[in-house]
Design a protein around this motif. Structure first.
Motif, PDB file in Angstrom:
ATOM      1  N   GLU A 115      59.405  36.722  51.966  1.00 20.18           N
ATOM      2  CA  GLU A 115      58.946  37.150  50.648  1.00 20.18           C
ATOM      3  C   GLU A 115      59.585  36.257  49.600  1.00 20.18           C
ATOM      4  N   LEU A 116      58.737  35.641  48.791  1.00 18.76           N
ATOM      5  CA  LEU A 116      59.190  34.756  47.724  1.00 18.76           C
ATOM      6  C   LEU A 116      58.994  35.470  46.402  1.00 18.76           C
ATOM      7  N   TYR A 117      60.092  35.711  45.689  1.00 24.60           N
ATOM      8  CA  TYR A 117      60.054  36.360  44.387  1.00 24.60           C
ATOM      9  C   TYR A 117      60.332  35.318  43.313  1.00 24.60           C
ATOM     10  N   VAL A 118      59.464  35.267  42.301  1.00 19.72           N
ATOM     11  CA  VAL A 118      59.668  34.361  41.173  1.00 19.72           C
ATOM     12  C   VAL A 118      59.567  35.164  39.883  1.00 19.72           C
ATOM     13  N   ALA A 119      60.075  34.598  38.793  1.00 23.09           N
ATOM     14  CA  ALA A 119      59.990  35.254  37.491  1.00 23.09           C
ATOM     15  C   ALA A 119      58.509  35.461  37.140  1.00 23.09           C
ATOM     16  N   PRO A 120      58.179  36.533  36.401  1.00 22.71           N
ATOM     17  CA  PRO A 120      56.777  36.844  36.107  1.00 22.71           C
ATOM     18  C   PRO A 120      55.962  35.684  35.536  1.00 22.71           C
ATOM     19  N   GLY A 121      56.515  34.864  34.678  1.00 25.10           N
ATOM     20  CA  GLY A 121      55.765  33.759  34.101  1.00 25.10           C
ATOM     21  C   GLY A 121      55.611  32.553  35.013  1.00 25.10           C
ATOM     22  N   GLU A 122      56.252  32.574  36.159  1.00 33.25           N
ATOM     23  CA  GLU A 122      56.256  31.425  37.069  1.00 33.25           C
ATOM     24  C   GLU A 122      55.236  31.523  38.199  1.00 33.25           C
ATOM     25  N   LEU A 123      54.564  32.647  38.309  1.00 34.06           N
ATOM     26  CA  LEU A 123      53.651  32.857  39.432  1.00 34.06           C
ATOM     27  C   LEU A 123      52.552  31.796  39.486  1.00 34.06           C
ATOM     28  N   GLY A 124      52.002  31.442  38.337  1.00 30.10           N
ATOM     29  CA  GLY A 124      50.936  30.441  38.293  1.00 30.10           C
ATOM     30  C   GLY A 124      51.371  29.090  38.818  1.00 30.10           C
ATOM     31  N   ARG A 125      52.607  28.713  38.535  1.00 35.09           N
ATOM     32  CA  ARG A 125      53.121  27.428  39.012  1.00 35.09           C
ATOM     33  C   ARG A 125      53.237  27.411  40.533  1.00 35.09           C
ATOM     34  N   VAL A 126      53.645  28.534  41.104  1.00 38.11           N
ATOM     35  CA  VAL A 126      53.843  28.600  42.545  1.00 38.11           C
ATOM     36  C   VAL A 126      52.504  28.706  43.280  1.00 38.11           C
ATOM     37  N   ILE A 127      51.537  29.360  42.675  1.00 33.86           N
ATOM     38  CA  ILE A 127      50.222  29.491  43.302  1.00 33.86           C
ATOM     39  C   ILE A 127      49.424  28.197  43.153  1.00 33.86           C
ATOM     40  N   GLY A 128      49.473  27.584  41.975  1.00 30.51           N
ATOM     41  CA  GLY A 128      48.771  26.329  41.764  1.00 30.51           C
ATOM     42  C   GLY A 128      47.289  26.522  41.521  1.00 30.51           C
ATOM     43  N   ARG A 129      46.615  25.440  41.240  1.00 24.90           N
ATOM     44  CA  ARG A 129      45.169  25.498  40.979  1.00 24.90           C
ATOM     45  C   ARG A 129      44.421  25.867  42.246  1.00 24.90           C
ATOM     46  N   GLN A 130      43.591  26.873  42.119  1.00 20.72           N
ATOM     47  CA  GLN A 130      42.784  27.390  43.225  1.00 20.72           C
ATOM     48  C   GLN A 130      43.632  27.739  44.446  1.00 20.72           C
ATOM     49  N   GLY A 131      44.906  28.036  44.221  1.00 23.27           N
ATOM     50  CA  GLY A 131      45.787  28.467  45.308  1.00 23.27           C
ATOM     51  C   GLY A 131      46.251  27.354  46.226  1.00 23.27           C
ATOM     52  N   ARG A 132      46.074  26.123  45.807  1.00 21.00           N
ATOM     53  CA  ARG A 132      46.426  24.997  46.687  1.00 21.00           C
ATOM     54  C   ARG A 132      47.929  24.904  46.954  1.00 21.00           C
ATOM     55  N   THR A 133      48.735  25.126  45.937  1.00 20.64           N
ATOM     56  CA  THR A 133      50.189  25.043  46.128  1.00 20.64           C
ATOM     57  C   THR A 133      50.665  26.163  47.042  1.00 20.64           C
ATOM     58  N   ALA A 134      50.133  27.371  46.839  1.00 21.61           N
ATOM     59  CA  ALA A 134      50.500  28.504  47.692  1.00 21.61           C
ATOM     60  C   ALA A 134      50.076  28.238  49.137  1.00 21.61           C
ATOM     61  N   ALA A 135      48.895  27.673  49.321  1.00 25.44           N
ATOM     62  CA  ALA A 135      48.427  27.353  50.671  1.00 25.44           C
ATOM     63  C   ALA A 135      49.338  26.320  51.329  1.00 25.44           C
ATOM     64  N   ALA A 136      49.767  25.328  50.558  1.00 29.61           N
ATOM     65  CA  ALA A 136      50.675  24.313  51.095  1.00 29.61           C
ATOM     66  C   ALA A 136      52.022  24.924  51.469  1.00 29.61           C
ATOM     67  N   LEU A 137      52.538  25.811  50.613  1.00 33.19           N
ATOM     68  CA  LEU A 137      53.806  26.500  50.923  1.00 33.19           C
ATOM     69  C   LEU A 137      53.681  27.311  52.208  1.00 33.19           C
ATOM     70  N   ARG A 138      52.565  28.012  52.362  1.00 28.83           N
ATOM     71  CA  ARG A 138      52.353  28.824  53.573  1.00 28.83           C
ATOM     72  C   ARG A 138      52.283  27.935  54.817  1.00 28.83           C
ATOM     73  N   THR A 139      51.616  26.784  54.686  1.00 28.74           N
ATOM     74  CA  THR A 139      51.511  25.856  55.812  1.00 28.74           C
ATOM     75  C   THR A 139      52.887  25.315  56.193  1.00 28.74           C
ATOM     76  N   LEU A 140      53.674  24.925  55.199  1.00 33.12           N
ATOM     77  CA  LEU A 140      55.021  24.406  55.476  1.00 33.12           C
ATOM     78  C   LEU A 140      55.919  25.482  56.082  1.00 33.12           C
ATOM     79  N   ALA A 141      55.809  26.716  55.592  1.00 35.92           N
ATOM     80  CA  ALA A 141      56.606  27.812  56.146  1.00 35.92           C
ATOM     81  C   ALA A 141      56.209  28.071  57.598  1.00 35.92           C
ATOM     82  N   ALA A 142      54.914  28.064  57.875  1.00 31.06           N
ATOM     83  CA  ALA A 142      54.439  28.292  59.244  1.00 31.06           C
ATOM     84  C   ALA A 142      54.901  27.174  60.177  1.00 31.06           C
ATOM     85  N   THR A 143      54.869  25.942  59.687  1.00 32.81           N
ATOM     86  CA  THR A 143      55.299  24.799  60.489  1.00 32.81           C
ATOM     87  C   THR A 143      56.803  24.860  60.766  1.00 32.81           C
TER      88      THR A 143
END
Length: 91
Positions: free
Chosen positions: A42-70
């Motif tokens: 579980e990754l917790y970030v400050a309320p205003g930071e969620l958009g940065r971690v998710i990224g455009r169209q969820g690409r950053t979040a998808a990349a984070l999930r891929t790296l975590a799975a790897t």
């Protein structure tokens, strides 16, 4: 073995990347737990930071999930990454 893997594996990888992505790295919290044979990160970030971690169209979040799975695969784990905007309150 990489420094991230030596320092705690999946949790360390997610934490290092999330801190680099946010403007408030001190507000990043990562909690790793086991649930039914799966490692839940579980990754917790400050309320205003969620958009940065998710990224455009969820690409950053998808990349984070891929790296975590790897990273988990290298340790023989099945990993699920959840990103939450409510800061973790606790010790």
């Amino acid at each position: 073995m990489s420094p991230a893997t030596e320092a705690g594996g999946v949790r360390a990888v997610v934490e290092i990347l999330a801190r680099a992505l946010t403007d408030r790295p001190d507000a990043v919290k990562v909690i790793e737990s086991q649930h039914k044979g799966t490692t839940l990160v579980e990754l917790y970030v400050a309320p205003g930071e969620l958009g940065r971690v998710i990224g455009r169209q969820g690409r950053t979040a998808a990349a984070l999930r891929t790296l975590a799975a790897t990273a988990g695969e290298k340790e023989g784990k099945t990993v699920t990454l959840e990103i939450r905007d409510t800061p973790y309150i606790g010790t």
